[in-house]
Design a protein around this motif. Structure first.
Motif, PDB file in Angstrom:
ATOM      1  N   GLY A  10     -50.462  33.295  -9.390  1.00 26.33           N
ATOM      2  CA  GLY A  10     -50.531  32.549 -10.637  1.00 26.33           C
ATOM      3  C   GLY A  10     -50.277  31.063 -10.461  1.00 26.33           C
ATOM      4  O   GLY A  10     -49.820  30.613  -9.410  1.00 26.33           O
ATOM      5  N   PRO A  11     -50.545  30.288 -11.514  1.00 27.33           N
ATOM      6  CA  PRO A  11     -50.350  28.845 -11.451  1.00 27.33           C
ATOM      7  C   PRO A  11     -48.903  28.479 -11.146  1.00 27.33           C
ATOM      8  O   PRO A  11     -47.973  29.015 -11.749  1.00 27.33           O
ATOM      9  CB  PRO A  11     -50.741  28.352 -12.839  1.00 27.33           C
ATOM     10  CG  PRO A  11     -51.190  29.525 -13.617  1.00 27.33           C
ATOM     11  CD  PRO A  11     -51.001  30.752 -12.807  1.00 27.33           C
ATOM     12  N   GLY A  12     -48.714  27.597 -10.175  1.00 27.49           N
ATOM     13  CA  GLY A  12     -47.381  27.128  -9.821  1.00 27.49           C
ATOM     14  C   GLY A  12     -46.503  28.176  -9.156  1.00 27.49           C
ATOM     15  O   GLY A  12     -45.305  27.968  -9.011  1.00 27.49           O
ATOM     16  N   ALA A  13     -47.065  29.286  -8.736  1.00 27.75           N
ATOM     17  CA  ALA A  13     -46.279  30.377  -8.144  1.00 27.75           C
ATOM     18  C   ALA A  13     -46.584  30.519  -6.658  1.00 27.75           C
ATOM     19  O   ALA A  13     -47.477  29.859  -6.123  1.00 27.75           O
ATOM     20  CB  ALA A  13     -46.571  31.688  -8.874  1.00 27.75           C
ATOM     21  N   ALA A  14     -45.812  31.380  -5.995  1.00 31.06           N
ATOM     22  CA  ALA A  14     -46.008  31.630  -4.572  1.00 31.06           C
ATOM     23  C   ALA A  14     -45.881  33.119  -4.305  1.00 31.06           C
ATOM     24  O   ALA A  14     -45.298  33.861  -5.095  1.00 31.06           O
ATOM     25  CB  ALA A  14     -44.970  30.872  -3.749  1.00 31.06           C
TER      26      ALA A  14
END
Length: 157
Positions: A87-91
């Protein structure tokens, strides 16, 4: 100009500006790093590769193909097809096996035995597909360090 009319005009302008900045979809270069190396009894490595998505949309990580260097010595190639979405901004982390070169094995053994830092580099490419977008490849050239994990034999983090 009457104050009421000026206030109405200002309110409409603010509303139009606020509405025009909808959800911007931005695809940014991902970051890749080694989260952990675990050395098996046969000398092979289990490598936890951290994939960081800095985009504002979810990205499917289709493939990684990275040359690994430790202490300036070629260690081998990390290649895999994670195939999962971040997801956006995730790792997230993908675990890959690596049979290192003898010189790389020695460098890791020295770091583990001396409780020292291990410098490493990743160079290659990561292929991703943004949600509702076309597949893209990004060149990776990353340098960092790992240290022995306290209490965990044969593990660098």
């Amino acid at each position: 100009m009457p104050p009421r009319l000026l206030l109405l005009l200002l309110s409409c302008t603010v509303l139009l500006v606020a509405c025009s900045h909808g959800n911007i979809k931005r695809v940014s270069e991902p970051a890749v790093s080694l989260q952990q190396i675990s050395v098996a009894s046969d000398g092979r490595w289990k490598v936890e590769l951290r994939l960081q998505n800095y985009s504002t949309v979810s990205m499917v990580y289709d493939a990684v193909d990275l040359q690994v260097t430790v202490e300036g010595q070629p260690a081998g190639t990390l290649a895999g097809r994670p195939g999962f979405s971040i997801g956006p901004g995730a790792a997230d982390v993908v675990t890959l096996d690596l049979t290192p070169t003898p010189t790389a094995r020695m460098a890791v053994a020295n770091a583990l035995a001396g409780s020292g830092m291990l410098g490493y580099a990743l160079k290659g490419k990561v292929t991703v597909t943004p949600v509702e977008g076309a597949q893209r490849s990004f060149e990776i050239d990353m340098h960092s360090t790992l240290s022995p994990a306290p209490g965990l034999t044969g593990v660098l983090r």
